[in-house]
Scaffold this active site. Structure first.
Site, mmCIF file in Angstrom:
data_model
loop_
_atom_site.group_PDB
_atom_site.id
_atom_site.type_symbol
_atom_site.label_atom_id
_atom_site.label_comp_id
_atom_site.label_asym_id
_atom_site.label_seq_id
_atom_site.Cartn_x
_atom_site.Cartn_y
_atom_site.Cartn_z
ATOM 1 N N HIS A 239 0.872 -1.169 0.000
ATOM 2 C CA HIS A 239 0.000 0.000 0.000
ATOM 3 C C HIS A 239 0.910 1.220 0.000
ATOM 4 C CE1 HIS A 239 -3.268 2.671 1.972
ATOM 5 N NE2 HIS A 239 -3.315 2.723 0.659
ATOM 6 N N ASP A 240 0.763 2.086 -0.987
ATOM 7 C CA ASP A 240 1.716 3.186 -1.156
ATOM 8 C C ASP A 240 1.852 4.037 0.097
ATOM 9 O OD1 ASP A 240 -0.818 4.351 -1.415
ATOM 10 O OD2 ASP A 240 -0.531 4.937 -3.512
ATOM 11 N N THR A 241 0.770 4.202 0.848
ATOM 12 C CA THR A 241 0.835 4.982 2.084
ATOM 13 C C THR A 241 1.796 4.355 3.083
ATOM 14 O OG1 THR A 241 -1.439 5.717 1.802
ATOM 15 C CG2 THR A 241 -0.506 5.921 4.005
#
Length: 446
Positions: A239-241
């Protein structure tokens, strides 16, 4: 030949392939290839063009090889909640539906008419949003979707890209945690909930942690990108976050928060354990998987999506959409208009300018009329939303946050950063811009 780790970062509007190399102990990044990521409306639904994205990914990997890099490994990160379904032969059963599709409208309300929302949050720790995987699957089950009947595995977007590179199907922890289908404490699938939803249990595969091998590139992929050696695909915090948040260091001893600024704004802190209190639920916080056993305790806030959509519309009208023009115009614009950036009317309107105008009229405000006024309205509204988010966060923490790190592409918007600092009353630190790629590559190096 330089040895490089490749970070493949898919955002809601674009994707990048970035090579990371060590030079005298420092990480040096080289952006190899950028490509658009667009949503396609067809037959009453909004889809991602997975086939084009997969081809663009391979093009970027091949360009890295042609540039003279020897690939050490590859890590893939994307936005959350969306997924594809594959059958037992590994065939993709349809282009993944975009979270901005209307099929989940009303699904949370219907779901929680049968399920205790407090007990649910105490297990999942997930902010209830109609876009979440749970409600996408609930909508599919309700309409008796044929894909669910023949699917063998559910793969979130980074899982799906990885699968077609390696042939190995599993679910990475941080991306699975955006689904609202995990047990936040156990950090694995909540099969009790899955059974209650009437979903096939076999869809949900092994949950693997960041740092796990996802296998090696298949022979046909190696041939297509022009190499004859083995390359491992690593499960980074996909997840990029989570990849971006991992670069916010706490070495100073200060209590810092992060704001991952892009299409979405993710405001929060890194926590050792999930926070599953009723106060956290009412404040709209979510507990998402991070690296090194950490939890990203955060709020999902509509970010620069509203401005991006405005700029897309203006570009189609032949207007100037350069930030160097829009931001100075916004700074001198005279408008007091404010919007609730999280209002569902801004989720995916046909015209964002029209949606803002109608919202202002409905709330007895004078709507913006110039480009500068529209931009000022959006950015002031975002800064004030960050203020309410920070106030809610501080109420849940033992000590207040003393500094905010704005990371990701949106950290380059200095006007928004200044408005944010004025609103929240603590220092704002800008960057790194490439936080997601840095977090992705550092996990591969580990």
């Amino acid at each position: 030949m330089k040895e490089a780790y490749l970070a493949i970062d898919f955002g809601g509007g674009s994707g990048r392939v970035i090579a990371g190399c060590l030079s005298e102990g420092e990480l040096v990044l080289d952006t190899i290839y950028r490509f658009p990521n667009r949503q396609v409306r067809m037959g009453g639904h909004v889809y991602w063009d997975f086939l084009s994205l997969f081809e663009d990914m391979k093009t970027g990997i091949r360009m890295a090889v042609e540039k003279g890099y020897t690939l050490k490994s590859i890590g893939i990160d994307t936005w959350g909640v969306d997924f594809g379904l594959i059958d037992k032969q590994g065939n993709l059963l349809g282009n993944p539906v975009c979270y901005r599709d209307s099929r989940t409208e009303g699904m949370p309300e219907e779901f929680f008419s049968k399920v205790d929302v407090k007990a649910h949050y105490a297990e999942s720790g997930t902010q209830v949003m109609a876009i979440n995987t749970l409600f996408q699957l609930y909508a599919m089950k309700k309409e008796d979707n044929a894909q669910l009947k023949v699917a063998d595995k559910l793969l979130f977007m980074p899982d799906l890209f990885s699968y077609y590179l390696t042939g190995v199907a599993n679910n990475e922890y941080s991306i699975a945690s955006t689904s609202e289908l995990l047990d936040a404490k156990a950090r694995t699938w909540n099969f009790k909930l899955i059974r209650e939803l009437g979903l096939p249990e076999h869809l949900f595969g092994e949950v693997v942690m960041p740092g796990t091998s996802r296998g090696f590139l298949k022979p046909e992929i190696k041939e297509q990108i022009g190499i004859d050696y083995e390359v491992e695909v690593i499960a980074v915090a996909s997840h990029d976050t989570a990849s971006a948040a991992s670069v916010v260091l706490l070495s100073s001893g200060e209590k810092v928060a992060f704001l991952s600024s892009g299409t979405w704004s993710l405001l929060g802190v890194m926590s050792d354990e999930p926070i599953l209190t009723e106060e956290a639920r009412l404040a709209g916080f979510t507990n998402e998987g991070g690296t090194d056993g950490k939890i990203c305790f955060l709020q999902n806030i509509t970010g620069l999506w509203i401005l991006q959509k405005l700029m897309q519309e203006w570009k189609e009208e032949g207007k100037d959409v350069a930030y160097s023009t829009l931001l100075p115009a916004a700074e001198v614009a005279e408008t007091d208009a404010l919007i609730d950036v999280d209002d569902t009317v801004f989720q995916c309107p046909v015209s964002m300018a029209e949606a803002i105008t109608n919202y202002c009229i409905a709330h007895q405000q004078t709507p913006p009329s110039t480009q500068g006024e529209f931009v000022k309205c959006v950015l002031r509204s975002l800064a004030l939303r960050y203020k309410t988010g920070m106030e809610a966060l501080n109420r849940l923490l033992p000590e207040p946050v003393t500094k905010l790190y704005v990371i990701g592409g949106g950290s380059q918007n200095k006007y928004l950063n200044r408005l944010t600092e004025e609103a929240i009353g603590i220092p704002v630190v800008e960057g790194p811009v490439e936080a997601t790629a840095i977090g992705n590559i550092r996990q591969q190096m580990k």
